[in-house]
Design a protein around this motif. Structure first.
Motif, PDB file in Angstrom:
ATOM      1  N   ALA A   1      -1.442   0.803   3.583  1.00  0.00           N
ATOM      2  CA  ALA A   1      -0.260   0.435   3.503  1.00  0.00           C
ATOM      3  C   ALA A   1       0.811   1.825   2.958  1.00  0.00           C
ATOM      4  O   ALA A   1       1.627   1.480   2.331  1.00  0.00           O
ATOM      5  CB  ALA A   1      -0.066  -0.682   2.076  1.00  0.00           C
ATOM      6  N   LEU A   2       0.372   2.922   3.586  1.00  0.00           N
ATOM      7  CA  LEU A   2       0.926   4.208   3.071  1.00  0.00           C
ATOM      8  C   LEU A   2       2.453   4.028   3.719  1.00  0.00           C
ATOM      9  O   LEU A   2       3.188   4.464   3.253  1.00  0.00           O
ATOM     10  CB  LEU A   2       0.328   5.372   3.592  1.00  0.00           C
ATOM     11  CG  LEU A   2      -0.980   5.456   2.857  1.00  0.00           C
ATOM     12  CD1 LEU A   2      -1.779   6.870   3.727  1.00  0.00           C
ATOM     13  CD2 LEU A   2      -0.873   5.686   1.415  1.00  0.00           C
ATOM     14  N   PHE A   3       2.444   3.634   5.186  1.00  0.00           N
ATOM     15  CA  PHE A   3       3.842   3.815   5.793  1.00  0.00           C
ATOM     16  C   PHE A   3       4.635   2.556   5.330  1.00  0.00           C
ATOM     17  O   PHE A   3       5.699   2.747   4.894  1.00  0.00           O
ATOM     18  CB  PHE A   3       3.553   3.476   7.121  1.00  0.00           C
ATOM     19  CG  PHE A   3       4.655   3.448   7.961  1.00  0.00           C
ATOM     20  CD1 PHE A   3       5.176   4.963   7.995  1.00  0.00           C
ATOM     21  CD2 PHE A   3       5.353   2.350   8.721  1.00  0.00           C
ATOM     22  CE1 PHE A   3       6.530   4.818   8.846  1.00  0.00           C
ATOM     23  CE2 PHE A   3       6.485   2.422   9.516  1.00  0.00           C
ATOM     24  CZ  PHE A   3       7.178   3.674   9.529  1.00  0.00           C
ATOM     25  N   ALA A   4       3.945   1.384   4.878  1.00  0.00           N
ATOM     26  CA  ALA A   4       5.123   0.151   4.409  1.00  0.00           C
ATOM     27  C   ALA A   4       5.454   0.762   3.004  1.00  0.00           C
ATOM     28  O   ALA A   4       6.577   0.348   2.609  1.00  0.00           O
ATOM     29  CB  ALA A   4       4.023  -0.965   4.392  1.00  0.00           C
ATOM     30  N   THR A   5       4.732   1.333   2.241  1.00  0.00           N
ATOM     31  CA  THR A   5       5.085   1.838   0.955  1.00  0.00           C
ATOM     32  C   THR A   5       6.077   2.927   0.950  1.00  0.00           C
ATOM     33  O   THR A   5       6.968   2.729   0.316  1.00  0.00           O
ATOM     34  CB  THR A   5       3.656   2.299  -0.062  1.00  0.00           C
ATOM     35  OG1 THR A   5       2.842   1.125   0.004  1.00  0.00           O
ATOM     36  CG2 THR A   5       4.265   2.563  -1.327  1.00  0.00           C
ATOM     37  N   ALA A   6       5.942   3.712   1.813  1.00  0.00           N
ATOM     38  CA  ALA A   6       6.813   4.877   2.024  1.00  0.00           C
ATOM     39  C   ALA A   6       8.371   4.379   2.294  1.00  0.00           C
ATOM     40  O   ALA A   6       9.116   4.925   2.188  1.00  0.00           O
ATOM     41  CB  ALA A   6       6.386   6.118   3.102  1.00  0.00           C
ATOM     42  N   MET A   7       8.230   3.409   3.346  1.00  0.00           N
ATOM     43  CA  MET A   7       9.470   2.860   3.914  1.00  0.00           C
ATOM     44  C   MET A   7      10.090   2.025   2.755  1.00  0.00           C
ATOM     45  O   MET A   7      11.300   1.619   3.012  1.00  0.00           O
ATOM     46  CB  MET A   7       8.995   2.025   5.065  1.00  0.00           C
ATOM     47  CG  MET A   7       8.511   2.884   6.289  1.00  0.00           C
ATOM     48  SD  MET A   7       9.883   3.453   7.185  1.00  0.00           S
ATOM     49  CE  MET A   7      10.550   2.045   8.051  1.00  0.00           C
ATOM     50  N   GLY A   8       9.336   1.547   1.573  1.00  0.00           N
ATOM     51  CA  GLY A   8       9.889   0.702   0.799  1.00  0.00           C
ATOM     52  C   GLY A   8       9.829  -0.916   1.252  1.00  0.00           C
ATOM     53  O   GLY A   8      10.779  -1.399   0.965  1.00  0.00           O
ATOM     54  N   LEU A   9       8.984  -1.084   2.213  1.00  0.00           N
ATOM     55  CA  LEU A   9       9.050  -2.479   2.925  1.00  0.00           C
ATOM     56  C   LEU A   9       7.680  -3.011   2.522  1.00  0.00           C
ATOM     57  O   LEU A   9       7.133  -4.063   3.240  1.00  0.00           O
ATOM     58  CB  LEU A   9       9.140  -2.298   4.342  1.00  0.00           C
ATOM     59  CG  LEU A   9      10.691  -1.530   4.598  1.00  0.00           C
ATOM     60  CD1 LEU A   9      10.615  -1.322   6.301  1.00  0.00           C
ATOM     61  CD2 LEU A   9      11.615  -2.847   4.420  1.00  0.00           C
ATOM     62  N   SER A  10       7.130  -2.829   1.453  1.00  0.00           N
ATOM     63  CA  SER A  10       5.702  -3.290   1.106  1.00  0.00           C
ATOM     64  C   SER A  10       5.864  -4.662   0.231  1.00  0.00           C
ATOM     65  O   SER A  10       6.812  -4.734  -0.377  1.00  0.00           O
ATOM     66  CB  SER A  10       4.607  -2.300   0.431  1.00  0.00           C
ATOM     67  OG  SER A  10       5.368  -2.079  -0.929  1.00  0.00           O
ATOM     68  N   ILE A  11       5.225  -5.587   0.215  1.00  0.00           N
ATOM     69  CA  ILE A  11       4.988  -6.800  -0.389  1.00  0.00           C
ATOM     70  C   ILE A  11       3.744  -7.067  -1.068  1.00  0.00           C
ATOM     71  O   ILE A  11       2.901  -6.743  -0.434  1.00  0.00           O
ATOM     72  CB  ILE A  11       5.628  -7.911   0.450  1.00  0.00           C
ATOM     73  CG1 ILE A  11       4.780  -8.122   1.694  1.00  0.00           C
ATOM     74  CG2 ILE A  11       7.076  -7.645   1.045  1.00  0.00           C
ATOM     75  CD1 ILE A  11       5.258  -9.482   2.376  1.00  0.00           C
ATOM     76  N   ARG A  52       0.935  -5.882   1.703  1.00  0.00           N
ATOM     77  CA  ARG A  52       1.283  -6.015   3.255  1.00  0.00           C
ATOM     78  C   ARG A  52       2.814  -5.397   3.562  1.00  0.00           C
ATOM     79  O   ARG A  52       3.359  -5.117   2.428  1.00  0.00           O
ATOM     80  CB  ARG A  52       1.232  -7.238   3.597  1.00  0.00           C
ATOM     81  CG  ARG A  52      -0.184  -7.995   3.451  1.00  0.00           C
ATOM     82  CD  ARG A  52      -1.130  -7.388   4.461  1.00  0.00           C
ATOM     83  NE  ARG A  52      -2.503  -7.676   4.229  1.00  0.00           N
ATOM     84  CZ  ARG A  52      -3.268  -7.660   5.304  1.00  0.00           C
ATOM     85  NH1 ARG A  52      -2.772  -7.497   6.587  1.00  0.00           N
ATOM     86  NH2 ARG A  52      -4.522  -8.241   5.105  1.00  0.00           N
ATOM     87  N   SER A  53       2.939  -5.331   4.794  1.00  0.00           N
ATOM     88  CA  SER A  53       4.296  -5.099   5.084  1.00  0.00           C
ATOM     89  C   SER A  53       5.262  -6.413   5.243  1.00  0.00           C
ATOM     90  O   SER A  53       4.895  -7.489   5.613  1.00  0.00           O
ATOM     91  CB  SER A  53       4.301  -4.376   6.559  1.00  0.00           C
ATOM     92  OG  SER A  53       5.507  -4.081   6.979  1.00  0.00           O
ATOM     93  N   SER A  54       6.528  -5.983   4.923  1.00  0.00           N
ATOM     94  CA  SER A  54       7.443  -6.793   4.987  1.00  0.00           C
ATOM     95  C   SER A  54       7.597  -7.092   6.766  1.00  0.00           C
ATOM     96  O   SER A  54       7.120  -6.536   7.532  1.00  0.00           O
ATOM     97  CB  SER A  54       8.934  -6.518   4.661  1.00  0.00           C
ATOM     98  OG  SER A  54       8.925  -6.358   3.416  1.00  0.00           O
TER      99      SER A  54
END
Length: 160
Positions: free
Chosen positions: A103-113, A123-125
Motif C-alpha cells: 500500500a505504498l502507492f495508495a498511501t503516498a497518493m493519500g488514497l488509502s483506506i 487498501r486503496s480507494s
C-alpha cells in the motif's frame, strides 16, 4: 490527497507480465506519456471483478484512441494475485496490472483506506485518474469502496 497539478509519487511497485512479477517505480511508469489509472480496493472482489476492471478492458481501444498511451489498474494485492486476476478477467495487453503489495502507492497518493472491518486491512480507494507526463490532470474518487459511478471507463472517457 493528491491534487490536480501534483506530480505522481515515486514508489516501488510491480507490474505483472508473461514472465511474472517485474519491479517498477511509479515515477518511471507514469513519468512519460498519457496514462489512465484506476485504483480498486481488491482483486477478485465483486464490484472490481464484475464491473470496474471489465469496463476498462471493454473500452480499452476507445480510451487508447483518445491519445492514451497506457491504461493501468492498481490494487493493494501482491503481483501473483494481480496476475491471476488478469488471467481470470481476460485482460491480455489491454490493461497493465500494477501490484501495490504494501500500500505504498495508495498511501503516498493519500488514497488509502482502512478496510479492516471487512478483513482486508489497508487498501486503496476506488478512483480513476488521468496522468500526463507524471502530473495528475484529473481524478475522481468514489465516496465508498462499493460505489462504482465516478471512476468508470465511461467517466474517464468523458474527461479525455
Amino acid at each position: 490527497m493528491i491534487s490536480v497539478g501534483d506530480k505522481i509519487p515515486d514508489v516501488p511497485l510491480a507490474t505483472v507480465g508473461a514472465d511474472g512479477a517485474n519491479p517498477v517505480r511509479s515515477g518511471e511508469l507514469f513519468g512519460t506519456g498519457r496514462t489512465v489509472l484506476f485504483g480498486v480496493p481488491a482483486a477478485f472482489s465483486p464490484t472490481c471483478s464484475d464491473a470496474h476492471l471489465p469496463g476498462f478492458v471493454a473500452k480499452a481501444e476507445e480510451i487508447s484512441a483518445k491519445g492514451v498511451d497506457r491504461i493501468v489498474c492498481v490494487s493493494v494485492n501482491d503481483p501473483f494475485v494481480m496476475g491471476a486476476w488478469a488471467k481470470d478477467q481476460g485482460v491480455g495487453d489491454s490493461v497493465i496490472m500494477l501490484a501495490d503489495g504494501a500500500a505504498l502507492f495508495a498511501t503516498a497518493m493519500g488514497l488509502s483506506i482502512d478496510a479492516s472491518d471487512f478483513g482486508l486491512g489497508v487498501r486503496s480507494s476506488r478512483y480513476a485518474a488521468i496522468i500526463d507526463d507524471g502530473t495528475l490532470t484529473w481524478i475522481d474518487v468514489e465516496a465508498a469502496p462499493p460505489d462504482h459511478e465516478v471512476s468508470t471507463a465511461d467517466a474517464v472517457l468523458s474527461h479525455l
